[in-house]
Design a protein around this motif. Structure first.
Motif, PDB file in Angstrom:
ATOM      1  N   PHE A  84      28.646  -2.187  48.754  1.00 35.57           N
ATOM      2  CA  PHE A  84      28.046  -0.850  48.851  1.00 35.57           C
ATOM      3  C   PHE A  84      27.414  -0.566  50.211  1.00 35.57           C
ATOM      4  O   PHE A  84      26.865   0.496  50.430  1.00 35.57           O
ATOM      5  CB  PHE A  84      27.054  -0.623  47.700  1.00 35.57           C
ATOM      6  N   THR A  85      27.499  -1.578  51.092  1.00 33.12           N
ATOM      7  CA  THR A  85      27.037  -1.307  52.461  1.00 33.12           C
ATOM      8  C   THR A  85      28.142  -0.618  53.276  1.00 33.12           C
ATOM      9  O   THR A  85      27.890  -0.045  54.315  1.00 33.12           O
ATOM     10  CB  THR A  85      26.641  -2.609  53.178  1.00 33.12           C
ATOM     11  N   GLU A  86      29.357  -0.744  52.736  1.00 36.13           N
ATOM     12  CA  GLU A  86      30.471  -0.071  53.414  1.00 36.13           C
ATOM     13  C   GLU A  86      30.530   1.394  53.016  1.00 36.13           C
ATOM     14  O   GLU A  86      30.057   1.783  51.944  1.00 36.13           O
ATOM     15  CB  GLU A  86      31.800  -0.741  53.020  1.00 36.13           C
ATOM     16  N   GLU A  87      31.138   2.181  53.899  1.00 33.79           N
ATOM     17  CA  GLU A  87      31.299   3.611  53.609  1.00 33.79           C
ATOM     18  C   GLU A  87      32.248   3.768  52.423  1.00 33.79           C
ATOM     19  O   GLU A  87      33.242   3.044  52.317  1.00 33.79           O
ATOM     20  CB  GLU A  87      31.903   4.330  54.817  1.00 33.79           C
ATOM     21  N   PRO A  88      31.985   4.711  51.508  1.00 35.59           N
ATOM     22  CA  PRO A  88      32.935   4.945  50.413  1.00 35.59           C
ATOM     23  C   PRO A  88      34.224   5.573  50.942  1.00 35.59           C
ATOM     24  O   PRO A  88      34.241   6.147  52.031  1.00 35.59           O
ATOM     25  CB  PRO A  88      32.175   5.911  49.500  1.00 35.59           C
ATOM     26  N   ASP A  89      35.296   5.454  50.148  1.00 36.30           N
ATOM     27  CA  ASP A  89      36.597   6.019  50.515  1.00 36.30           C
ATOM     28  C   ASP A  89      36.606   7.499  50.114  1.00 36.30           C
ATOM     29  O   ASP A  89      37.031   7.865  49.015  1.00 36.30           O
ATOM     30  CB  ASP A  89      37.691   5.230  49.782  1.00 36.30           C
ATOM     31  N   THR A  90      36.113   8.344  51.008  1.00 32.10           N
ATOM     32  CA  THR A  90      35.969   9.761  50.647  1.00 32.10           C
ATOM     33  C   THR A  90      36.614  10.662  51.692  1.00 32.10           C
ATOM     34  O   THR A  90      36.895  10.253  52.814  1.00 32.10           O
ATOM     35  CB  THR A  90      34.484  10.186  50.551  1.00 32.10           C
ATOM     36  N   THR A  91      36.786  11.884  51.274  1.00 30.32           N
ATOM     37  CA  THR A  91      37.182  12.942  52.219  1.00 30.32           C
ATOM     38  C   THR A  91      36.566  14.246  51.733  1.00 30.32           C
ATOM     39  O   THR A  91      36.229  14.372  50.551  1.00 30.32           O
ATOM     40  CB  THR A  91      38.714  13.064  52.327  1.00 30.32           C
ATOM     41  N   ALA A  92      36.426  15.168  52.651  1.00 33.18           N
ATOM     42  CA  ALA A  92      35.855  16.461  52.272  1.00 33.18           C
ATOM     43  C   ALA A  92      36.824  17.553  52.678  1.00 33.18           C
ATOM     44  O   ALA A  92      37.539  17.438  53.668  1.00 33.18           O
ATOM     45  CB  ALA A  92      34.524  16.668  52.973  1.00 33.18           C
ATOM     46  N   GLY A  93      36.848  18.601  51.904  1.00 34.37           N
ATOM     47  CA  GLY A  93      37.742  19.716  52.221  1.00 34.37           C
ATOM     48  C   GLY A  93      37.579  20.796  51.179  1.00 34.37           C
ATOM     49  O   GLY A  93      36.500  20.963  50.602  1.00 34.37           O
ATOM     50  N   SER A  94      38.636  21.500  50.921  1.00 32.91           N
ATOM     51  CA  SER A  94      38.569  22.557  49.922  1.00 32.91           C
ATOM     52  C   SER A  94      39.366  22.142  48.697  1.00 32.91           C
ATOM     53  O   SER A  94      40.423  21.513  48.834  1.00 32.91           O
ATOM     54  CB  SER A  94      39.172  23.845  50.487  1.00 32.91           C
ATOM     55  N   VAL A  95      38.851  22.540  47.559  1.00 31.15           N
ATOM     56  CA  VAL A  95      39.629  22.360  46.344  1.00 31.15           C
ATOM     57  C   VAL A  95      39.985  23.754  45.844  1.00 31.15           C
ATOM     58  O   VAL A  95      39.190  24.680  45.932  1.00 31.15           O
ATOM     59  CB  VAL A  95      38.876  21.518  45.289  1.00 31.15           C
ATOM     60  N   VAL A  96      41.225  23.862  45.387  1.00 33.89           N
ATOM     61  CA  VAL A  96      41.741  25.173  44.996  1.00 33.89           C
ATOM     62  C   VAL A  96      42.153  25.127  43.536  1.00 33.89           C
ATOM     63  O   VAL A  96      42.870  24.217  43.116  1.00 33.89           O
ATOM     64  CB  VAL A  96      42.971  25.544  45.869  1.00 33.89           C
ATOM     65  N   GLY A  97      41.688  26.123  42.780  1.00 36.35           N
ATOM     66  CA  GLY A  97      42.103  26.229  41.386  1.00 36.35           C
ATOM     67  C   GLY A  97      43.247  27.224  41.288  1.00 36.35           C
ATOM     68  O   GLY A  97      43.129  28.361  41.747  1.00 36.35           O
ATOM     69  N   ILE A  98      44.363  26.773  40.727  1.00 38.53           N
ATOM     70  CA  ILE A  98      45.537  27.659  40.671  1.00 38.53           C
ATOM     71  C   ILE A  98      46.124  27.711  39.269  1.00 38.53           C
ATOM     72  O   ILE A  98      45.924  26.798  38.469  1.00 38.53           O
ATOM     73  CB  ILE A  98      46.653  27.200  41.642  1.00 38.53           C
ATOM     74  N   ASN A  99      46.839  28.796  39.039  1.00 38.68           N
ATOM     75  CA  ASN A  99      47.709  28.844  37.864  1.00 38.68           C
ATOM     76  C   ASN A  99      49.046  28.307  38.356  1.00 38.68           C
ATOM     77  O   ASN A  99      49.707  28.957  39.171  1.00 38.68           O
ATOM     78  CB  ASN A  99      47.844  30.297  37.390  1.00 38.68           C
TER      79      ASN A  99
END
Lengths: 386, 228
Positions: A84-99
């Motif tokens: 837990f001292t390491e950075e988590p495997d993450t990314t940030a951006g947009s999430v889109v809800g679609i039909n």
């Protein structure tokens, strides 16, 4: 002459086509013909259901899709994270809800799936991730840029929107060379509404695909007349293009013109030399023609005609190559640039202008040496005196 | 028909002046077959160029059919050359890419004749000179004599007032030269005025009148009573 014409048309065509490929995909995969988005400083399009109804009932509209968009972060490999001292495997951006059905009908987004499969209405816990959010597809190091690593189809990721967090199964990766797809994640609209607390059904983007032949401006004006402009920004796909893209396109067009102009000068010099050598080696015959009473204008005209012949045959052959072979070939096999699939742009009016320019430059380049040689003293020419 | 009045032609070479024609005057009558003869460098070709409006004399006048053509503009001189004069050069001066017919056609079309009329006249001229069978041949497919006869056809096709021939047999063997000169004689019998430059006394002897030049001046002007 054919090569000069190709230089004139193809260099600019590739440079412009490089961006044209990008803008074409932007239109077909994201914006449609008309894109309706949030007003500035608004988090969503107010009164969305009624706007969707108005837009959907317009006679020119063929397909419509709407999207919910929020900022989100995604985390992978959280279950196997030990240190837990390491950075988590993450990314940030947009999430889109679609039909999924509406979106695919309008933008054929399912064709951009490069791994896994597309969303269905039953995938309430499924997610599609844009390729540029994954290390394996965007292997670059940039300050502040974190990408998901070691994520495969079927893996679980944790999506956080505001205070809410939910676990999703990765169904597929999307790659389209359009940021609005490649830098986004896609989930079902129903899931999105629950996760983001959008019970009011207000969306962030509505893309309209018009029927064949419909005028974008007419549809835009109809939407504005219906009062849509009070709640949302209505733009044609072209108006919504990022400004930098237009700037680059214009710059590339300018560069193409510069390269083409150099080609034009080279062609003019070539024709000048060809006609000059031709005329100078026939100086005696030109003298004879003048001697027997042939008007010098007629002789000059003959050389201009010769230059016109070279130019027009070259241009015609060039046009056959461009429109008969290069344009369809590059359209079928786009040039794979990292940021777009480049096509060859050779619009008819633009190409005709270049053809006319080349012919005019050639005629001038043919006339000048003919005039120089024809102006020489008739008797000197006949007798071969210098 | 054509009057030369005190024609002087001087060439400048650095600071030196070389007088090639020193005040030549004579008159050529309509229907005359005249030869200008003399040693090499006597000025016979230079005189023909002045009379044929291919060059401008330093002083003096050239009058064709009563009209002073000495002071005409370049374009006007071109028009007179096209419409009133005909030329035959020593080296035939045919356009190598064009057929015999096309070579003859050029000046006719420049005169404004329709292609059909020009073609009819060109064919007539070539047939008149005995080349009716060689219309479609380019110069390289013709013998020297035939090429010179194409050149004659070109010179006469538009029925000029006067035909200038500059050493027309110089590049031909004696047999062929005789054929060419026979053409000239026949044309002259039909009323064509011809001025021929030659250094061959034998050929000059075939003409009505012989002008002999020496050092830029006329040394004799004789009517050839013994014309053969």
């Amino acid at each position: 002459m054919t090569l000069t014409f190709l230089n004139l048309v193809v260099v600019r065509g590739v440079l412009v086509g490089l961006l044209q490929g990008s803008t074409d995909v932007y239109k077909s995969r994201f914006a449609g013909d008309i894109i309706i988005t949030n007003l500035p400083k608004k988090n969503y399009i107010e009164n969305s259901p009624s706007i969707i109804e108005i837009a959907g009932n317009l006679p020119w509209v063929d397909k419509l899709t709407y999207r919910y968009v929020e900022g989100a972060s995604a985390e992978a490999n959280y279950k196997t994270r030990i240190d837990f001292t390491e950075e988590p495997d993450t990314t940030a951006g947009s999430v889109v809800g679609i039909n999924p059905a509406l979106e695919d009908a309008a933008t054929h987004i399912s064709n951009t799936v490069v791994e896994g499969r597309y969303l269905t209405d039953n995938d309430a816990e499924g997610i599609l991730i844009g390729a540029n959010m994954l290390k394996k597809y965007l292997d670059i190091e940039a300050p502040g840029l974190t990408l998901l690593e070691n994520v495969a189809i079927g893996d679980k990721v944790r999506l956080t929107i505001g205070e809410n967090r939910k676990e999703f199964v990765v169904l597929g990766f999307l790659q389209s060379k359009v940021d609005q797809i490649d830098f986004r994640m896609f989930i079902l609209d129903t899931t999105f509404r629950n996760l983001a607390g959008r019970g009011d059904y207000n969306v962030d983007e509505i893309a309209l695909v018009l029927k064949e032949g419909a005028d974008e401006q007419v549809v835009k004006e109809a939407l504005m007349a219906s009062g849509v402009g009070e709640y949302a920004r209505v733009q044609t796909w072209f108006e919504s293009l990022p400004k930098f893209l237009l700037d680059i396109q214009n710059t590339f067009g300018l560069l193409g013109n510069v390269v083409g102009s150099i080609g034009l000068v080279v062609a003019s010099i070539t024709i000048f030399i060809v006609i000059f050598v031709n005329a100078i080696t026939r100086k005696k015959y030109i003298g004879i023609l003048k001697g027997i009473g042939i008007d010098k204008t007629a002789i000059e005209f003959a050389y201009v005609l010769q230059a016109f012949f070279y130019a027009s045959v070259g241009v015609l052959a060039g046009m056959v190559i461009v429109w008969g072979f290069l344009v369809p070939f590059v359209a079928a096999h786009p040039i794979k640039f990292p940021f777009s699939d480049g096509i060859l742009v050779a619009e008819v009016p633009n190409t005709i202008v270049r053809a006319v320019l080349l012919i005019i430059a050639t005629l001038i380049a043919g006339y000048i040496p003919a005039r120089i040689v024809v102006k020489q003293n008739t008797l000197d020419a006949i007798l071969g005196r210098k | 028909m054509i009057i030369a009045k005190d024609i002087v032609k001087t060439f400048k070479s650095g600071e030196k002046e070389l007088s090639v024609l020193k005040g030549i005057s004579f008159e050529v009558k309509s229907g005359e077959f005249l030869s200008i003869t003399g040693r090499s460098g006597s000025g016979k070709s230079t005189l023909m160029y002045q009379l044929g409006l291919l060059d401008v004399p330093t002083s003096g006048k050239v009058i064709i059919d009563g009209k002073d053509v000495s002071d005409l503009s370049t374009d006007e001189r071109t028009w007179v050359r096209l419409s009133d004069l005909g030329y035959i050069f020593q080296d035939y001066a045919l356009i190598p890419e064009l057929t015999a017919l096309e070579n003859v056609l050029i000046p006719l079309m420049m005169l404004g004749l329709t292609l059909k009329d020009a073609e009819a006249k060109a064919v007539k001229a070539l047939e008149r000179i005995g080349l009716g069978e060689r219309l479609g041949n380019v110069p390289s497919q013709l013998s020297g004599g035939e090429q010179q006869r194409v050149s004659i056809a070109r010179a006469i096709a538009h029925e000029p007032k006067i035909v200038f021939a500059d050493e027309p047999t110089a590049n031909l063997d004696s047999e062929t030269s005789k054929v060419v000169l026979q053409n000239f004689i026949e044309l002259n019998r039909e009323g064509q005025t011809i001025l021929m430059v030659t250094h061959e006394p034998e050929y000059a002897a075939l003409t009505d009148r012989i002008i002999t030049l020496s050092d830029g001046m006329i040394v004799s002007d004789t009517i050839n009573k013994n014309k053969r």
